[in-house]
Design a protein around this motif. Structure first.
Motif, PDB file in Angstrom:
ATOM      1  N   GLU A   1      12.065  19.293  -1.954  1.00  0.00           N
ATOM      2  CA  GLU A   1      12.291  18.954  -0.454  1.00  0.00           C
ATOM      3  C   GLU A   1      10.596  17.534  -0.530  1.00  0.00           C
ATOM      4  N   LEU A   2       9.900  18.337  -1.157  1.00  0.00           N
ATOM      5  CA  LEU A   2       8.845  16.735  -0.975  1.00  0.00           C
ATOM      6  C   LEU A   2       8.741  15.533  -1.646  1.00  0.00           C
ATOM      7  N   MET A   3       9.437  16.044  -2.775  1.00  0.00           N
ATOM      8  CA  MET A   3      10.051  14.394  -4.157  1.00  0.00           C
ATOM      9  C   MET A   3      11.297  14.157  -3.624  1.00  0.00           C
ATOM     10  N   ARG A   4      12.267  14.757  -2.539  1.00  0.00           N
ATOM     11  CA  ARG A   4      13.254  14.477  -2.448  1.00  0.00           C
ATOM     12  C   ARG A   4      13.082  13.073  -1.158  1.00  0.00           C
ATOM     13  N   GLY A   5      12.205  13.713  -0.639  1.00  0.00           N
ATOM     14  CA  GLY A   5      11.526  12.368   0.577  1.00  0.00           C
ATOM     15  C   GLY A   5      10.536  11.765  -0.080  1.00  0.00           C
ATOM     16  N   VAL A   6       9.691  11.803  -0.542  1.00  0.00           N
ATOM     17  CA  VAL A   6       9.387  10.592  -1.661  1.00  0.00           C
ATOM     18  C   VAL A   6      10.035   9.440  -2.333  1.00  0.00           C
ATOM     19  N   LEU A   7      11.130  10.379  -3.069  1.00  0.00           N
ATOM     20  CA  LEU A   7      11.417   9.031  -4.207  1.00  0.00           C
ATOM     21  C   LEU A   7      12.939   8.481  -3.274  1.00  0.00           C
ATOM     22  N   ALA A   8      13.232   8.548  -1.923  1.00  0.00           N
ATOM     23  CA  ALA A   8      14.043   8.109  -1.118  1.00  0.00           C
ATOM     24  C   ALA A   8      12.927   7.439  -0.150  1.00  0.00           C
ATOM     25  N   GLU A   9      12.260   7.128  -0.113  1.00  0.00           N
ATOM     26  CA  GLU A   9      11.480   6.080   0.241  1.00  0.00           C
ATOM     27  C   GLU A   9      11.034   5.550  -0.914  1.00  0.00           C
ATOM     28  N   LEU A  10      10.731   5.282  -2.274  1.00  0.00           N
ATOM     29  CA  LEU A  10      10.200   5.248  -3.321  1.00  0.00           C
ATOM     30  C   LEU A  10      11.865   3.365  -2.950  1.00  0.00           C
ATOM     31  N   ARG A  11      12.609   4.358  -2.800  1.00  0.00           N
ATOM     32  CA  ARG A  11      14.010   3.181  -2.842  1.00  0.00           C
ATOM     33  C   ARG A  11      14.074   2.326  -2.404  1.00  0.00           C
ATOM     34  N   LEU A  12      13.082   2.537  -1.218  1.00  0.00           N
ATOM     35  CA  LEU A  12      13.647   0.978  -0.246  1.00  0.00           C
ATOM     36  C   LEU A  12      12.080  -0.273  -0.617  1.00  0.00           C
TER      37      LEU A  12
ATOM     38  N   LEU B   1       5.828  -2.585 -10.603  1.00  0.00           N
ATOM     39  CA  LEU B   1       7.022  -2.541  -9.379  1.00  0.00           C
ATOM     40  C   LEU B   1       6.108  -3.177  -8.249  1.00  0.00           C
ATOM     41  N   VAL B   2       4.567  -2.833  -7.379  1.00  0.00           N
ATOM     42  CA  VAL B   2       3.356  -3.386  -7.009  1.00  0.00           C
ATOM     43  C   VAL B   2       3.701  -4.813  -7.271  1.00  0.00           C
ATOM     44  N   ARG B   3       3.353  -5.660  -8.495  1.00  0.00           N
ATOM     45  CA  ARG B   3       3.739  -7.045  -8.782  1.00  0.00           C
ATOM     46  C   ARG B   3       4.016  -7.336  -8.489  1.00  0.00           C
ATOM     47  N   ALA B   4       5.554  -6.878  -8.665  1.00  0.00           N
ATOM     48  CA  ALA B   4       6.995  -7.979  -8.119  1.00  0.00           C
ATOM     49  C   ALA B   4       7.321  -7.722  -6.816  1.00  0.00           C
ATOM     50  N   TYR B   5       6.618  -6.202  -6.277  1.00  0.00           N
ATOM     51  CA  TYR B   5       6.618  -5.819  -4.712  1.00  0.00           C
ATOM     52  C   TYR B   5       6.045  -6.828  -4.007  1.00  0.00           C
ATOM     53  N   GLY B   6       4.705  -6.808  -4.212  1.00  0.00           N
ATOM     54  CA  GLY B   6       3.852  -7.980  -3.837  1.00  0.00           C
ATOM     55  C   GLY B   6       4.203  -9.525  -3.431  1.00  0.00           C
TER      56      GLY B   6
ATOM     57  N   PHE C   1      13.208  -0.429  -4.270  1.00  0.00           N
ATOM     58  CA  PHE C   1      13.715  -0.822  -4.918  1.00  0.00           C
ATOM     59  C   PHE C   1      14.844  -1.830  -4.937  1.00  0.00           C
ATOM     60  N   HIS C   2      15.435  -1.414  -3.654  1.00  0.00           N
ATOM     61  CA  HIS C   2      16.559  -1.930  -2.868  1.00  0.00           C
ATOM     62  C   HIS C   2      16.290  -4.257  -2.490  1.00  0.00           C
ATOM     63  N   VAL C   3      14.465  -3.993  -2.133  1.00  0.00           N
ATOM     64  CA  VAL C   3      14.307  -5.365  -2.159  1.00  0.00           C
ATOM     65  C   VAL C   3      13.641  -6.617  -3.248  1.00  0.00           C
ATOM     66  N   VAL C   4      14.220  -5.842  -4.091  1.00  0.00           N
ATOM     67  CA  VAL C   4      13.639  -6.328  -5.581  1.00  0.00           C
ATOM     68  C   VAL C   4      14.904  -7.450  -6.284  1.00  0.00           C
ATOM     69  N   ASP C   5      14.280  -8.690  -6.513  1.00  0.00           N
ATOM     70  CA  ASP C   5      15.357  -9.474  -7.018  1.00  0.00           C
ATOM     71  C   ASP C   5      15.759  -9.420  -8.359  1.00  0.00           C
TER      72      ASP C   5
ATOM     73  N   GLU D   1       1.181  -1.300   0.155  1.00  0.00           N
ATOM     74  CA  GLU D   1      -0.020  -0.287  -0.257  1.00  0.00           C
ATOM     75  C   GLU D   1       0.293   1.581  -0.447  1.00  0.00           C
ATOM     76  N   ASP D   2       2.238   1.072   0.244  1.00  0.00           N
ATOM     77  CA  ASP D   2       3.278   2.255   0.795  1.00  0.00           C
ATOM     78  C   ASP D   2       3.311   2.643  -0.546  1.00  0.00           C
ATOM     79  N   VAL D   3       3.713   1.560  -1.425  1.00  0.00           N
ATOM     80  CA  VAL D   3       4.329   1.586  -2.700  1.00  0.00           C
ATOM     81  C   VAL D   3       2.982   2.691  -3.497  1.00  0.00           C
ATOM     82  N   THR D   4       1.711   1.624  -3.382  1.00  0.00           N
ATOM     83  CA  THR D   4       0.649   2.712  -4.796  1.00  0.00           C
ATOM     84  C   THR D   4       0.681   4.100  -4.591  1.00  0.00           C
ATOM     85  N   ASP D   5       1.043   4.463  -2.894  1.00  0.00           N
ATOM     86  CA  ASP D   5       0.630   5.794  -2.236  1.00  0.00           C
ATOM     87  C   ASP D   5       1.594   7.292  -3.008  1.00  0.00           C
TER      88      ASP D   5
END
Length: 238
Positions: free
Chosen positions: A165-176, A225-230, A178-182, A91-95
């Motif tokens: 500033e808003l997008m810096r945080g959003v994109l950093a969160e997105l990388r979380l 990403l939602v498909r892979a992450y899910g 990315f890092h678990v996709v194999d 749900e975080d990824v979708t948001d």
């Protein structure tokens, strides 16, 4: 994957960035960047003593930096266990993508009519070229980083520090996520060409076309990403 002493040694190289006026905000900037780069992967417990020693900052300063990053949803504090890099839910990824679509597409649609100042697309051009170069070398982490830079440069066209500033945080969160996709190659490779197409549309003054390309891009990226992450989340809980 636990952070090693060698990784902490890399963090010590960031001490020079703190200068003489070390603040929690600057420490948070460093840690945010290192989390985005994958130095501290999702689920990792942050070793307070080791990080504080590497950066040469007090425990209070480091804890304030942790608090700031917790507020940004990059870290979580678990009672009696410590501070950990956050593991996103689907749900975080979708948001995150919902926010990206609202902001990035609005930035493109709000761009003024040509002519634009010389070099106004240089940052985007450099990010696209960096991604293509990393792909030729098989550096998919580098492709991911260049892709994030592309979108930060795109938002930067608005000339709004608050949006940056808003997008810096959003994109950093997105990388979380990315890092678990194999399979990072499968995740990032299709968007190299699409970044180039968006850039060329903007260069040609085709703002509406660029906006449509970007909207389709974000919708497809979110679905992939939602498909892979899910699937990863489901496998982990099985």
């Amino acid at each position: 994957m636990a952070t090693t002493d060698r990784d902490i040694g890399r963090l010590a190289e960031d001490r020079a960035l703190l200068g003489r006026t070390s603040t929690a905000e600057r420490v948070a900037d460093i840690l945010r960047t290192r989390i985005a780069e994958g130095l501290f992967p999702p689920g990792e417990r942050l070793a307070e003593d080791a990080i504080g020693k590497a950066l040469g900052v007090s425990r209070n300063t480091l804890r304030e930096a942790f608090r700031l990053l917790t507020h940004e949803r990059l870290l979580v504090h678990e009672l009696n266990r410590g501070v950990f890099v956050r593991v996103l839910a689907v749900e975080d990824v979708t948001d995150i993508y919902r926010t990206r679509r609202l902001v990035e597409c609005a930035v493109v649609q709000a761009l003024g009519e040509p002519p634009h100042p010389p070099g106004w697309l240089d940052g985007l051009d450099a990010a696209v070229s960096a991604g293509e170069s990393a792909a030729r070398e098989g550096d998919w982490q580098g492709v991911s980083t260049a892709n994030i830079h592309f979108h930060r440069e795109l938002v930067g066209l608005a000339g709004s520090p608050r949006t940056d500033e808003l997008m810096r945080g959003v994109l950093a969160e997105l990388r979380l996520a990315f890092h678990v996709v194999d399979d990072p190659r499968r995740l990032h490779q299709p968007y190299l060409v699409r970044n180039r197409r968006i850039l060329e549309a903007l260069r040609a003054g085709e703002r509406d076309k660029a906006g449509l390309l970007l909207a389709d891009y974000l919708d497809d990226s979110r679905a992939q990403l939602v498909r892979a992450y899910g699937k990863l989340v489901a496998d982990a809980s099985a």
